[in-house]
Structure formats: structure tokens, C-alpha cells
Design an enzyme around this catalytic site. Sequence first.
Site, PDB file in Angstrom:
ATOM      1  N   LYS A   8       0.785  -1.152  -0.002  1.00 38.49           N
ATOM      2  CA  LYS A   8      -0.108  -0.038   0.010  1.00 38.49           C
ATOM      3  C   LYS A   8       0.851   1.176   0.195  1.00 38.49           C
ATOM      4  O   LYS A   8       2.106   1.245   0.293  1.00 38.49           O
ATOM      5  CB  LYS A   8      -0.783  -0.037   1.238  1.00 38.49           C
ATOM      6  CG  LYS A   8      -0.209  -0.003   2.687  1.00 38.49           C
ATOM      7  CD  LYS A   8       0.225   1.337   3.094  1.00 38.49           C
ATOM      8  CE  LYS A   8       1.035   0.910   4.436  1.00 38.49           C
ATOM      9  NZ  LYS A   8       1.680   2.311   4.978  1.00 38.49           N
ATOM     10  N   ASP A 132      -1.789  -1.939  10.941  1.00 38.42           N
ATOM     11  CA  ASP A 132      -2.113  -1.648   9.332  1.00 38.42           C
ATOM     12  C   ASP A 132      -2.661  -3.092   8.840  1.00 38.42           C
ATOM     13  O   ASP A 132      -3.347  -3.160   7.549  1.00 38.42           O
ATOM     14  CB  ASP A 132      -0.510  -1.731   8.780  1.00 38.42           C
ATOM     15  CG  ASP A 132      -0.245  -0.303   8.726  1.00 38.42           C
ATOM     16  OD1 ASP A 132      -0.872   0.635   9.325  1.00 38.42           O
ATOM     17  OD2 ASP A 132       0.924   0.082   8.230  1.00 38.42           O
TER      18      ASP A 132
END
Length: 270
Positions: A8, A132
Site C-alpha cells: 500500500k 495496518d
Amino acid sequence: MISFPICKINLGLHILSKRKDGFHEINSLMYPVPVKDVLEIVPAEKFQFESGGLAIPGDKSKNLVVRAYEILKDEFDIPPVSIYLYKNIPMGGGLGGGSSNGAYALKVLNELFLLGLSTEDLKNRAAKLGSDCPFFIEAIPQIATGKGDKLTPFDLDLKGKTLVLVNVGLHFSTADAYGRINPKTPIYLLEDILNEPIPNWKETLENDFEEPSLMAFPELKSIKAKLYDLGASYAAMTGSGSTMFGIFDSAPDLEGQFEIQDGFLEVVEL
């Protein structure tokens, strides 16, 4: 069963305050990027974990893939498995590769052993692995708040853009990165900035980790400047660093532009 954990980038990352539990309140847009590791999990007579590709530092028993297995084993008494992880996403680069590995391991084990866990069930267990990790259960553009585990889908589509990722091999520990910043209230609302045209982001879309990191490591500042020189609509550092990225309307000519030895240079069509 084989899966391909992605990474990401963070579009904006505000560190708002330090929490009583030692974590920080953040506000960030996490956007999925199809740079991938390879994760294979198959039933076995005894548990084993092996890895290839980039070397993974530290104790293997603390790898998030192993911890994901242990969480589900404790809860569902699933049988032993053999895990092979091929690392392509660099560690300590702000790309969330380790978090993605852990989340994908949960998804694979859920499917492999027919555990019947819903998306929300998987997110709750992913949160036990790291802040995350829940993002990678769905891996769609999401605004992350709280300590990064409170997620809200956000309508942002970079399809047709080219993403250039530059990592020169600097490994940033998250703890050290947080030690370089002071929490603050942002001037602009993140969602409002992201609804502006991408070239407008240059003036207002900020990663609070970036300025102190670029001061400490001037080579990162040079990479950002080079990305803009090459025509990036927006360039920044992702996560707590050290990977820099640029968003382009079309793929730039990168021949001879970056000296990469221990890191990586990726051009991704989104």
C-alpha cells in the site's frame, strides 16, 4: 494454496496525538498497490515456516504469518501447515508488506480450513497482529483512523495512472520514525484534499513523517525532487518511510535516473 499479498501507499498521513496505550491517533488514506509477495500455505504433518527472496530479519516465530497461524490455531485447533513466503516487498519501507503477509495468511487459512470467518471477523483478528493489518483484508482505498485500524472506504480511483516506487535500501523502524515527529492538528481536512485534482495535492497533502525524515536523509529529498522533475503530479514518502513514490499520468523514462543497489525501483500501472 497460494496467494499474492500486495502492498500500500499512504496518501496523506497525519499523526494527531499519542494515546494512553502508547499508540498514536492517525488519519491517512491507504491505497492498495499491486506489488506482490508470494505466500503458499499447505497442510502438513508438522508446522514449518520458510522464506525466500529478500532476507527477513529477526526471529521467525515473530513473523506475522506465523502469528496469524497461531491465532487461528488457538481458536479453532487447525492442523499443522507448511508456509513458504517469498519476499519481494522491502521491509521497513512504509509499504506495509509484513502487515499484508499477516492479513493474507488469515484469509488463506480461513479458506483452506473452511472456518467461515466473515470480513469483519478477519479484520478483528488482523487487528491483533498490527495496526495496518486490517486494511489488507479488503485492500480497497480506505481512510484509516484510530491507531490505523478503524477503516472507512473512500471513493478514490487512480486507475490509468502510473505509480513509481523508489526505495534505496534505507530501513526505518516505526519507533524511530515516531521519535522524529511531534503530533499536531492538520490545517486541512484530509478528505477535502483528496477530492481536489491530484496536482493540487502538492501544496496541502502531507505525510507528517516526511519532513523530519528528509532532513535526516537528504537522499530522500533528492528522490522526491527527481520525481517531480520527471513529471510526477504528486510525490511523497509513504508510511513511516523510507519508500518514495510519484504519481504520473503516463510512465516516465527512468533510464539512469536512480541508483538502486539494496532497494528497489518499481513502475506500477494502476
